[in-house]
Design a protein around this motif. Structure first.
Motif, PDB file in Angstrom:
ATOM      1  N   LEU A  69      45.823  29.137  44.309  1.00 33.94           N
ATOM      2  CA  LEU A  69      44.465  29.438  43.872  1.00 33.94           C
ATOM      3  C   LEU A  69      43.873  30.610  44.640  1.00 33.94           C
ATOM      4  CD1 LEU A  69      42.054  28.705  42.125  1.00 33.94           C
ATOM      5  CD2 LEU A  69      41.340  27.062  43.890  1.00 33.94           C
ATOM      6  N   GLN A  70      44.183  30.703  45.932  1.00 37.22           N
ATOM      7  CA  GLN A  70      43.653  31.796  46.741  1.00 37.22           C
ATOM      8  C   GLN A  70      44.169  33.145  46.240  1.00 37.22           C
ATOM      9  OE1 GLN A  70      44.497  31.420  50.900  1.00 37.22           O
ATOM     10  NE2 GLN A  70      43.241  33.186  51.503  1.00 37.22           N
ATOM     11  N   GLN A  71      45.443  33.175  45.822  1.00 36.40           N
ATOM     12  CA  GLN A  71      46.005  34.420  45.313  1.00 36.40           C
ATOM     13  C   GLN A  71      45.382  34.780  43.965  1.00 36.40           C
ATOM     14  OE1 GLN A  71      50.266  34.390  44.972  1.00 36.40           O
ATOM     15  NE2 GLN A  71      50.418  36.597  44.670  1.00 36.40           N
ATOM     16  N   LEU A  72      45.106  33.780  43.127  1.00 39.50           N
ATOM     17  CA  LEU A  72      44.443  34.036  41.860  1.00 39.50           C
ATOM     18  C   LEU A  72      43.074  34.664  42.086  1.00 39.50           C
ATOM     19  CD1 LEU A  72      45.185  30.914  39.618  1.00 39.50           C
ATOM     20  CD2 LEU A  72      45.858  33.264  39.201  1.00 39.50           C
ATOM     21  N   GLN A  73      42.383  34.200  43.104  1.00 34.06           N
ATOM     22  CA  GLN A  73      41.063  34.751  43.419  1.00 34.06           C
ATOM     23  C   GLN A  73      41.159  36.208  43.846  1.00 34.06           C
ATOM     24  OE1 GLN A  73      39.693  31.930  46.353  1.00 34.06           O
ATOM     25  NE2 GLN A  73      38.832  30.541  44.824  1.00 34.06           N
ATOM     26  N   THR A  74      42.230  36.565  44.539  1.00 33.38           N
ATOM     27  CA  THR A  74      42.382  37.963  44.957  1.00 33.38           C
ATOM     28  C   THR A  74      42.671  38.877  43.766  1.00 33.38           C
ATOM     29  OG1 THR A  74      44.767  37.728  45.367  1.00 33.38           O
ATOM     30  CG2 THR A  74      43.281  37.234  47.205  1.00 33.38           C
ATOM     31  N   TYR A  75      43.222  38.318  42.675  1.00 33.83           N
ATOM     32  CA  TYR A  75      43.506  39.114  41.493  1.00 33.83           C
ATOM     33  C   TYR A  75      42.294  39.227  40.568  1.00 33.83           C
ATOM     34  CZ  TYR A  75      48.512  38.790  42.585  1.00 33.83           C
ATOM     35  OH  TYR A  75      49.746  38.879  43.180  1.00 33.83           O
ATOM     36  N   LEU A  76      41.267  38.409  40.786  1.00 35.21           N
ATOM     37  CA  LEU A  76      40.127  38.374  39.875  1.00 35.21           C
ATOM     38  C   LEU A  76      39.377  39.710  39.846  1.00 35.21           C
ATOM     39  CD1 LEU A  76      38.305  36.848  37.932  1.00 35.21           C
ATOM     40  CD2 LEU A  76      37.028  35.981  39.905  1.00 35.21           C
ATOM     41  N   LEU A  77      39.001  40.231  41.005  1.00 38.37           N
ATOM     42  CA  LEU A  77      38.253  41.490  41.047  1.00 38.37           C
ATOM     43  C   LEU A  77      39.068  42.671  40.510  1.00 38.37           C
ATOM     44  CD1 LEU A  77      36.192  41.242  44.369  1.00 38.37           C
ATOM     45  CD2 LEU A  77      35.390  41.033  42.003  1.00 38.37           C
ATOM     46  N   ILE A 266      44.819  54.094  37.219  1.00 39.98           N
ATOM     47  CA  ILE A 266      44.216  52.972  37.950  1.00 39.98           C
ATOM     48  C   ILE A 266      45.281  52.022  38.502  1.00 39.98           C
ATOM     49  CG2 ILE A 266      42.073  53.074  36.629  1.00 39.98           C
ATOM     50  CD1 ILE A 266      42.973  50.712  35.011  1.00 39.98           C
ATOM     51  N   ALA A 267      46.526  52.187  38.050  1.00 34.10           N
ATOM     52  CA  ALA A 267      47.595  51.360  38.615  1.00 34.10           C
ATOM     53  C   ALA A 267      47.815  51.677  40.095  1.00 34.10           C
ATOM     54  CB  ALA A 267      48.891  51.563  37.833  1.00 34.10           C
ATOM     55  N   TRP A 268      47.537  52.938  40.512  1.00 32.67           N
ATOM     56  CA  TRP A 268      47.732  53.293  41.926  1.00 32.67           C
ATOM     57  C   TRP A 268      46.836  52.473  42.848  1.00 32.67           C
ATOM     58  CZ3 TRP A 268      51.893  55.619  43.439  1.00 32.67           C
ATOM     59  CH2 TRP A 268      52.541  56.520  42.606  1.00 32.67           C
ATOM     60  N   PRO A 269      45.496  52.464  42.654  1.00 32.83           N
ATOM     61  CA  PRO A 269      44.668  51.642  43.547  1.00 32.83           C
ATOM     62  C   PRO A 269      44.945  50.150  43.402  1.00 32.83           C
ATOM     63  CG  PRO A 269      43.342  52.565  41.763  1.00 32.83           C
ATOM     64  CD  PRO A 269      44.653  53.260  41.725  1.00 32.83           C
ATOM     65  N   ILE A 270      45.289  49.701  42.188  1.00 28.89           N
ATOM     66  CA  ILE A 270      45.602  48.280  42.003  1.00 28.89           C
ATOM     67  C   ILE A 270      46.820  47.895  42.831  1.00 28.89           C
ATOM     68  CG2 ILE A 270      46.382  46.551  40.337  1.00 28.89           C
ATOM     69  CD1 ILE A 270      43.441  47.223  40.085  1.00 28.89           C
ATOM     70  N   ALA A 271      47.838  48.757  42.852  1.00 30.64           N
ATOM     71  CA  ALA A 271      49.045  48.482  43.641  1.00 30.64           C
ATOM     72  C   ALA A 271      48.718  48.406  45.126  1.00 30.64           C
ATOM     73  CB  ALA A 271      50.096  49.554  43.373  1.00 30.64           C
ATOM     74  N   GLU A 272      47.838  49.308  45.592  1.00 28.02           N
ATOM     75  CA  GLU A 272      47.479  49.315  47.008  1.00 28.02           C
ATOM     76  C   GLU A 272      46.651  48.089  47.372  1.00 28.02           C
ATOM     77  OE1 GLU A 272      48.377  51.399  49.407  1.00 28.02           O
ATOM     78  OE2 GLU A 272      49.677  52.478  48.021  1.00 28.02           O
ATOM     79  N   ILE A 273      45.687  47.747  46.541  1.00 29.70           N
ATOM     80  CA  ILE A 273      44.787  46.627  46.834  1.00 29.70           C
ATOM     81  C   ILE A 273      45.534  45.301  46.843  1.00 29.70           C
ATOM     82  CG2 ILE A 273      42.810  45.309  45.972  1.00 29.70           C
ATOM     83  CD1 ILE A 273      41.701  47.973  44.892  1.00 29.70           C
ATOM     84  N   THR A 274      46.439  45.121  45.885  1.00 31.62           N
ATOM     85  CA  THR A 274      47.128  43.840  45.731  1.00 31.62           C
ATOM     86  C   THR A 274      48.474  43.787  46.445  1.00 31.62           C
ATOM     87  OG1 THR A 274      48.108  44.609  43.648  1.00 31.62           O
ATOM     88  CG2 THR A 274      46.006  43.424  43.511  1.00 31.62           C
ATOM     89  N   VAL A 307      50.710  38.956  34.634  1.00 37.47           N
ATOM     90  CA  VAL A 307      50.128  37.967  33.729  1.00 37.47           C
ATOM     91  C   VAL A 307      48.641  37.827  33.989  1.00 37.47           C
ATOM     92  CG1 VAL A 307      50.232  35.586  32.942  1.00 37.47           C
ATOM     93  CG2 VAL A 307      52.322  36.744  33.647  1.00 37.47           C
ATOM     94  N   THR A 308      48.261  37.723  35.250  1.00 33.52           N
ATOM     95  CA  THR A 308      46.871  37.445  35.609  1.00 33.52           C
ATOM     96  C   THR A 308      45.932  38.540  35.126  1.00 33.52           C
ATOM     97  OG1 THR A 308      47.709  36.362  37.606  1.00 33.52           O
ATOM     98  CG2 THR A 308      45.348  36.793  37.494  1.00 33.52           C
ATOM     99  N   ILE A 309      46.225  39.792  35.470  1.00 32.17           N
ATOM    100  CA  ILE A 309      45.322  40.885  35.105  1.00 32.17           C
ATOM    101  C   ILE A 309      45.322  41.124  33.596  1.00 32.17           C
ATOM    102  CG2 ILE A 309      44.985  43.384  35.300  1.00 32.17           C
ATOM    103  CD1 ILE A 309      45.599  43.208  38.213  1.00 32.17           C
ATOM    104  N   GLN A 310      46.481  41.005  32.958  1.00 32.00           N
ATOM    105  CA  GLN A 310      46.524  41.182  31.511  1.00 32.00           C
ATOM    106  C   GLN A 310      45.657  40.130  30.802  1.00 32.00           C
ATOM    107  OE1 GLN A 310      47.724  43.258  29.276  1.00 32.00           O
ATOM    108  NE2 GLN A 310      48.937  44.655  30.513  1.00 32.00           N
ATOM    109  N   LEU A 311      45.702  38.894  31.267  1.00 32.13           N
ATOM    110  CA  LEU A 311      44.923  37.840  30.620  1.00 32.13           C
ATOM    111  C   LEU A 311      43.432  38.006  30.899  1.00 32.13           C
ATOM    112  CD1 LEU A 311      47.121  34.637  31.055  1.00 32.13           C
ATOM    113  CD2 LEU A 311      47.028  36.275  29.185  1.00 32.13           C
ATOM    114  N   ILE A 312      43.071  38.435  32.104  1.00 30.11           N
ATOM    115  CA  ILE A 312      41.651  38.675  32.409  1.00 30.11           C
ATOM    116  C   ILE A 312      41.105  39.769  31.494  1.00 30.11           C
ATOM    117  CG2 ILE A 312      40.044  39.587  34.135  1.00 30.11           C
ATOM    118  CD1 ILE A 312      41.771  38.224  36.285  1.00 30.11           C
ATOM    119  N   ARG A 313      41.850  40.858  31.361  1.00 33.49           N
ATOM    120  CA  ARG A 313      41.393  41.958  30.514  1.00 33.49           C
ATOM    121  C   ARG A 313      41.350  41.547  29.037  1.00 33.49           C
ATOM    122  NH1 ARG A 313      43.846  47.016  29.991  1.00 33.49           N
ATOM    123  NH2 ARG A 313      45.754  45.933  29.401  1.00 33.49           N
ATOM    124  N   LEU A 314      42.362  40.776  28.595  1.00 34.65           N
ATOM    125  CA  LEU A 314      42.401  40.351  27.198  1.00 34.65           C
ATOM    126  C   LEU A 314      41.188  39.490  26.853  1.00 34.65           C
ATOM    127  CD1 LEU A 314      43.848  40.158  24.482  1.00 34.65           C
ATOM    128  CD2 LEU A 314      45.108  38.193  25.369  1.00 34.65           C
TER     129      LEU A 314
END
Length: 328
Positions: A69-77, A266-274, A307-314
């Protein structure tokens, strides 16, 4: 039957090539060639497409269910950031096309993701169903064609092989039940994209009681699902349809290129953040072609961030036309 024999004859040798996502690539290329040469689209039986998408949904749900759950929360933003950027670009493009296409058509044809849902909603919202379907399909086709090439260029150097127990008859039976019941159950509950979200949600529930290895489909089943996904993307292409909307193709292709380019940026900052690879971040930000994206993610054993980011965006994208429909 003759056309399908030609498609299968082209698919099999292409799928055996030592390339990443070779079966998706083979399905797209083989069905696209036959559809263009014959001048008519290839109609895949609905049960076949539902089954293929359902298998991909099960594959996607397995790593998703194992995310803490903690990892899911980090993917939310990051997921919300991707959704805001994608939707923002689409709204700007829709505004530019509004005068020539009308507001509903411009909006539904530029939103990234949910192609089947938007095509179904087009008539109810006063949009042009054929144009919406064409533009959404072209985006899915171009993204699906590019993904195997991107996987070859920046993907894993070797595809990892998951340590999965051999498939059992009970496991295969459970897989069949989930895929068969998922779509009608989700449709009954009015869940969007029922072919995907039905099996996906049932799998998440099932994995609370059983081991993930029991639901992992054998290579033959997964390969067949990947081929059908490819046929779905390539078989809908035809010269008469393209000629019908030829005058709108330049702005349509420009919008698709803009969406794909923004995803790459935007994949560049996403890769760095996550703290994930750029390849996985690109799969997560890819603007649509969900089935192809998740199929490649499953084949390359990508991080659950895809999966997580694709579903949030969808979910964020689908909320826009549904909100407009209720408001009207």
């Amino acid at each position: 039957m003759k056309r399908w024999a030609q498609v299968i004859a082209l698919t099999l040798p292409l799928g055996l090539l030592p390339l990443p996502a070779s079966w998706i690539f083979a399905g797209i290329l083989a069905s696209g060639i036959v559809a263009l040469c014959t001048g008519t689209t290839l109609i895949i039986p609905r049960w076949c497409t539902h089954a293929a998408v359902g298998v991909i949904a099960v594959i996607a749900a397995i790593p998703f269910s194992l995310i803490p759950l903690q990892q899911l929360q980090t993917y939310l933003l990051p997921g919300l950031f991707v959704a805001v950027v994608s939707i923002g670009i689409s709204l700007v493009c829709a505004r530019a096309l509004r005068s020539s296409l009308g507001a509903p058509t411009a909006l539904l044809s530029t939103l990234p993701g949910g192609a089947s849902v938007f095509s179904a909603l087009a008539a109810d919202m006063g949009a042009h169903p054929s144009y919406v379907a064409l533009t959404q399909y072209l985006r899915v086709l171009l993204i699906s064609l590019s993904l195997p090439l991107i996987t070859l260029l920046i993907g894993p150097s070797t595809q990892s092989v998951a340590d999965v127990a051999p498939a059992t008859f009970s496991g295969l039976g459970l897989l069949v039940v989930i895929v068969a019941l998922g779509q009608p159950l989700a449709r009954l509950l009015r869940i969007p994209s029922p072919s995907f979200f039905g099996p996906f949600l049932i799998t998440l529930a099932a994995l609370m009681r059983i081991d993930a290895a029991q639901l992992s489909p054998p290579p033959l089943v997964l390969g067949a699902a990947l081929v059908v996904i490819g046929w779905m993307c390539g078989g809908g292409l035809s010269l008469p349809t393209l000629k019908l909307f030829a005058h709108q193709l330049p702005p349509t292709l420009g919008i698709i290129a803009l969406l794909m380019g923004s995803a790459a940026l935007i994949a560049w900052p996403i890769a760095e953040i996550t703290n994930t690879s750029y390849f996985e971040a690109y799969l997560a930000t890819s603007p649509g072609a969900l089935e192809s994206v998740l199929a490649i993610a499953a084949e390359t054993h990508a991080d659950p961030i895809v999966v997580t980011i694709q579903l949030i965006r969808l979910m964020a994208v689908l909320a826009i036309p549904l909100f407009m429909k209720r408001r009207d």
